[in-house]
Design a protein around this motif. Structure first.
Motif, PDB file in Angstrom:
ATOM      1  N   VAL A 118      -1.110  17.682   1.641  1.00 47.45           N
ATOM      2  CA  VAL A 118      -0.966  16.410   0.944  1.00 47.45           C
ATOM      3  C   VAL A 118      -1.588  15.328   1.823  1.00 47.45           C
ATOM      4  CG1 VAL A 118       0.659  14.715   0.039  1.00 47.45           C
ATOM      5  CG2 VAL A 118       1.169  17.141  -0.178  1.00 47.45           C
ATOM      6  N   ILE A 119      -2.466  14.510   1.229  1.00 47.47           N
ATOM      7  CA  ILE A 119      -3.090  13.415   1.974  1.00 47.47           C
ATOM      8  C   ILE A 119      -2.597  12.090   1.411  1.00 47.47           C
ATOM      9  CG2 ILE A 119      -5.271  12.289   2.567  1.00 47.47           C
ATOM     10  CD1 ILE A 119      -6.572  15.081   2.372  1.00 47.47           C
ATOM     11  N   ILE A 120      -2.022  11.274   2.259  1.00 45.72           N
ATOM     12  CA  ILE A 120      -1.528   9.956   1.874  1.00 45.72           C
ATOM     13  C   ILE A 120      -2.555   8.954   2.370  1.00 45.72           C
ATOM     14  CG2 ILE A 120       0.425   8.365   1.928  1.00 45.72           C
ATOM     15  CD1 ILE A 120       1.075  11.264   0.932  1.00 45.72           C
ATOM     16  N   GLY A 121      -3.413   8.473   1.473  1.00 47.30           N
ATOM     17  CA  GLY A 121      -4.541   7.647   1.872  1.00 47.30           C
ATOM     18  C   GLY A 121      -4.203   6.213   2.205  1.00 47.30           C
ATOM     19  N   LYS A 122      -3.180   5.684   1.574  1.00 48.59           N
ATOM     20  CA  LYS A 122      -2.866   4.278   1.837  1.00 48.59           C
ATOM     21  C   LYS A 122      -1.670   4.171   2.772  1.00 48.59           C
ATOM     22  CE  LYS A 122       0.325   3.250  -1.885  1.00 48.59           C
ATOM     23  NZ  LYS A 122       0.701   2.271  -2.849  1.00 48.59           N
ATOM     24  N   LYS A 123      -1.508   3.003   3.312  1.00 49.18           N
ATOM     25  CA  LYS A 123      -0.388   2.762   4.224  1.00 49.18           C
ATOM     26  C   LYS A 123       0.925   2.939   3.455  1.00 49.18           C
ATOM     27  CE  LYS A 123       1.502  -0.784   7.241  1.00 49.18           C
ATOM     28  NZ  LYS A 123       1.353  -2.138   7.727  1.00 49.18           N
ATOM     29  N   PRO A 124       1.803   3.829   3.948  1.00 45.95           N
ATOM     30  CA  PRO A 124       3.075   4.025   3.250  1.00 45.95           C
ATOM     31  C   PRO A 124       4.014   2.838   3.432  1.00 45.95           C
ATOM     32  CG  PRO A 124       2.944   5.428   5.186  1.00 45.95           C
ATOM     33  CD  PRO A 124       1.640   4.700   5.083  1.00 45.95           C
ATOM     34  N   PHE A 158       7.967   3.941  -4.322  1.00 41.80           N
ATOM     35  CA  PHE A 158       6.982   4.627  -3.492  1.00 41.80           C
ATOM     36  C   PHE A 158       7.059   6.133  -3.718  1.00 41.80           C
ATOM     37  CE2 PHE A 158       5.788   6.761   0.489  1.00 41.80           C
ATOM     38  CZ  PHE A 158       4.467   6.343   0.577  1.00 41.80           C
ATOM     39  N   LYS A 159       8.269   6.674  -3.766  1.00 34.54           N
ATOM     40  CA  LYS A 159       8.450   8.108  -3.991  1.00 34.54           C
ATOM     41  C   LYS A 159       7.895   8.512  -5.354  1.00 34.54           C
ATOM     42  CE  LYS A 159      11.948  11.675  -4.394  1.00 34.54           C
ATOM     43  NZ  LYS A 159      13.365  11.943  -4.501  1.00 34.54           N
ATOM     44  N   ALA A 160       8.116   7.692  -6.374  1.00 36.55           N
ATOM     45  CA  ALA A 160       7.592   7.984  -7.718  1.00 36.55           C
ATOM     46  C   ALA A 160       6.064   7.982  -7.722  1.00 36.55           C
ATOM     47  CB  ALA A 160       8.128   6.970  -8.724  1.00 36.55           C
ATOM     48  N   GLN A 161       5.464   7.010  -7.042  1.00 35.46           N
ATOM     49  CA  GLN A 161       3.991   6.960  -6.938  1.00 35.46           C
ATOM     50  C   GLN A 161       3.465   8.183  -6.193  1.00 35.46           C
ATOM     51  OE1 GLN A 161       3.310   3.288  -4.897  1.00 35.46           O
ATOM     52  NE2 GLN A 161       3.391   2.045  -6.755  1.00 35.46           N
ATOM     53  N   LEU A 162       4.146   8.550  -5.133  1.00 38.90           N
ATOM     54  CA  LEU A 162       3.753   9.698  -4.339  1.00 38.90           C
ATOM     55  C   LEU A 162       3.880  10.992  -5.152  1.00 38.90           C
ATOM     56  CD1 LEU A 162       2.825  10.506  -1.534  1.00 38.90           C
ATOM     57  CD2 LEU A 162       5.212  10.570  -0.825  1.00 38.90           C
ATOM     58  N   GLY A 173      -3.077   8.366   6.296  1.00 40.35           N
ATOM     59  CA  GLY A 173      -4.230   7.554   6.660  1.00 40.35           C
ATOM     60  C   GLY A 173      -3.802   6.130   6.982  1.00 40.35           C
ATOM     61  N   PHE A 174      -3.241   5.931   8.165  1.00 33.09           N
ATOM     62  CA  PHE A 174      -2.868   4.584   8.595  1.00 33.09           C
ATOM     63  C   PHE A 174      -4.140   3.809   8.915  1.00 33.09           C
ATOM     64  CE2 PHE A 174       1.021   6.931   9.838  1.00 33.09           C
ATOM     65  CZ  PHE A 174       1.953   6.182   9.153  1.00 33.09           C
ATOM     66  N   THR A 175      -4.285   2.626   8.341  1.00 29.38           N
ATOM     67  CA  THR A 175      -5.503   1.846   8.541  1.00 29.38           C
ATOM     68  C   THR A 175      -5.448   0.975   9.790  1.00 29.38           C
ATOM     69  OG1 THR A 175      -4.616   0.106   7.123  1.00 29.38           O
ATOM     70  CG2 THR A 175      -6.021   1.760   6.080  1.00 29.38           C
ATOM     71  N   ASP A 176      -4.295   0.854  10.385  1.00 32.51           N
ATOM     72  CA  ASP A 176      -4.142  -0.059  11.524  1.00 32.51           C
ATOM     73  C   ASP A 176      -3.487   0.622  12.724  1.00 32.51           C
ATOM     74  OD1 ASP A 176      -1.717   0.287  10.279  1.00 32.51           O
ATOM     75  OD2 ASP A 176      -1.115  -1.805  10.418  1.00 32.51           O
ATOM     76  N   MET A 177      -4.027   1.762  13.122  1.00 33.67           N
ATOM     77  CA  MET A 177      -3.435   2.529  14.217  1.00 33.67           C
ATOM     78  C   MET A 177      -3.716   1.936  15.602  1.00 33.67           C
ATOM     79  SD  MET A 177      -1.791   5.434  13.432  1.00 33.67           S
ATOM     80  CE  MET A 177      -2.100   6.527  14.793  1.00 33.67           C
ATOM     81  N   LEU A 178      -4.868   1.328  15.774  1.00 31.88           N
ATOM     82  CA  LEU A 178      -5.268   0.858  17.098  1.00 31.88           C
ATOM     83  C   LEU A 178      -4.794  -0.563  17.383  1.00 31.88           C
ATOM     84  CD1 LEU A 178      -8.940   2.162  17.204  1.00 31.88           C
ATOM     85  CD2 LEU A 178      -6.934   3.186  18.278  1.00 31.88           C
ATOM     86  N   ASN A 179      -4.308  -0.767  18.593  1.00 30.86           N
ATOM     87  CA  ASN A 179      -3.981  -2.114  19.061  1.00 30.86           C
ATOM     88  C   ASN A 179      -5.281  -2.767  19.510  1.00 30.86           C
ATOM     89  OD1 ASN A 179      -1.156  -2.658  18.864  1.00 30.86           O
ATOM     90  ND2 ASN A 179      -0.808  -1.071  20.403  1.00 30.86           N
ATOM     91  N   VAL A 195       7.766  12.812   1.418  1.00 31.18           N
ATOM     92  CA  VAL A 195       6.665  13.673   0.984  1.00 31.18           C
ATOM     93  C   VAL A 195       7.197  15.026   0.509  1.00 31.18           C
ATOM     94  CG1 VAL A 195       4.553  14.844   1.698  1.00 31.18           C
ATOM     95  CG2 VAL A 195       5.011  12.515   2.486  1.00 31.18           C
ATOM     96  N   GLU A 196       8.123  15.602   1.256  1.00 32.86           N
ATOM     97  CA  GLU A 196       8.692  16.882   0.834  1.00 32.86           C
ATOM     98  C   GLU A 196       9.378  16.758  -0.530  1.00 32.86           C
ATOM     99  OE1 GLU A 196      10.300  19.916   3.679  1.00 32.86           O
ATOM    100  OE2 GLU A 196      10.621  18.078   4.848  1.00 32.86           O
ATOM    101  N   ASP A 197      10.090  15.669  -0.745  1.00 35.81           N
ATOM    102  CA  ASP A 197      10.737  15.449  -2.042  1.00 35.81           C
ATOM    103  C   ASP A 197       9.706  15.310  -3.156  1.00 35.81           C
ATOM    104  OD1 ASP A 197      13.205  15.593  -0.843  1.00 35.81           O
ATOM    105  OD2 ASP A 197      13.584  13.430  -0.888  1.00 35.81           O
ATOM    106  N   ALA A 198       8.602  14.618  -2.877  1.00 34.71           N
ATOM    107  CA  ALA A 198       7.540  14.451  -3.879  1.00 34.71           C
ATOM    108  C   ALA A 198       6.900  15.798  -4.216  1.00 34.71           C
ATOM    109  CB  ALA A 198       6.485  13.472  -3.377  1.00 34.71           C
ATOM    110  N   VAL A 199       6.637  16.612  -3.198  1.00 35.17           N
ATOM    111  CA  VAL A 199       6.060  17.943  -3.425  1.00 35.17           C
ATOM    112  C   VAL A 199       7.044  18.809  -4.209  1.00 35.17           C
ATOM    113  CG1 VAL A 199       5.311  20.077  -2.284  1.00 35.17           C
ATOM    114  CG2 VAL A 199       4.496  17.866  -1.462  1.00 35.17           C
ATOM    115  N   SER A 200       8.327  18.717  -3.885  1.00 37.34           N
ATOM    116  CA  SER A 200       9.343  19.475  -4.618  1.00 37.34           C
ATOM    117  C   SER A 200       9.389  19.064  -6.086  1.00 37.34           C
ATOM    118  CB  SER A 200      10.726  19.286  -3.990  1.00 37.34           C
ATOM    119  OG  SER A 200      10.771  19.893  -2.729  1.00 37.34           O
TER     120      SER A 200
END
Length: 127
Positions: A8-14, A37-41, A73-79, A104-109
Motif C-alpha cells: 500500500v502506498i500512501i502518497g499524500k501526507k497522512p 481519513f480512514k474512509a479515504q484510505l 510519501g512524506f513531503t517534508d521529511m528534511l529539516n 492502514v491495516e484497518d483500511a486493508v482489512s
C-alpha cells in the motif's frame, strides 16, 4: 505455508495522529477527522490494482498469511536548517510512520475482507 505479499502506498501526507485519535472514558478512539481519513484510505486501497477477492481466497481458503508493506510519501521529511548555524539538530524531521500502521491495516482489512489478525508482517517505509 506460502505468505501472500501486498503493498500500500500512501502518497499524500497522512493526518496527524494527534488529530486522528482521542481518548474518551479511558479508551482510544478515532476522531471525526480520523474516521474521514480512514474512509479515504479504505477507498484508495479498494480502488488499487490489487485483486482483493483473490487475496481473500488465498488467505481464508488456502490458509496463507498476509505480509503487508506500507510506504508513506512524506513531503517534508528534511529539516531545511540542518547543518546551518543555529539550525535543526537532526537532518530528518520526526515522522513516526508506525503510528499510522493500524489505520492502514484497518483500511486493508475493510477493502479485502481479511481480518488484520492474518497480517503476520507489516513493514513501514518513509520516503
Amino acid at each position: 505455508m506460502i505468505p501472500w505479499y501486498t503493498s500500500v502506498i500512501i502518497g499524500k501526507k497522512p493526518i496527524s495522529i494527534n488529530h486522528a485519535y482521542t481518548v474518551f472514558r479511558g479508551r482510544k478512539q478515532l476522531t471525526k477527522a480520523g474516521k474521514a481519513f480512514k474512509a479515504q484510505l479504505t477507498q484508495k486501497v479498494a480502488e488499487s490494482s490489487m485483486d482483493w477477492k483473490r487475496l481473500h481466497q488465498l488467505v481464508m481458503e488456502e490458509e496463507r498469511d498476509m505480509r503487508l508493506t506500507v510506504t508513506f510519501g512524506f513531503t517534508d521529511m528534511l529539516n531545511k536548517t540542518y547543518g546551518t548555524k543555529g539550525g535543526a539538530e537532526h537532518r530528518l524531521k520526526k515522522k513516526d510512520a508506525t503510528n499510522y500502521s493500524k489505520l492502514v491495516e484497518d483500511a486493508v482489512s475493510s477493502a479485502s475482507g481479511v481480518d488484520d489478525r492474518y497480517h503476520t508482517m507489516v513493514v513501514v517505509h518513509k520516503v
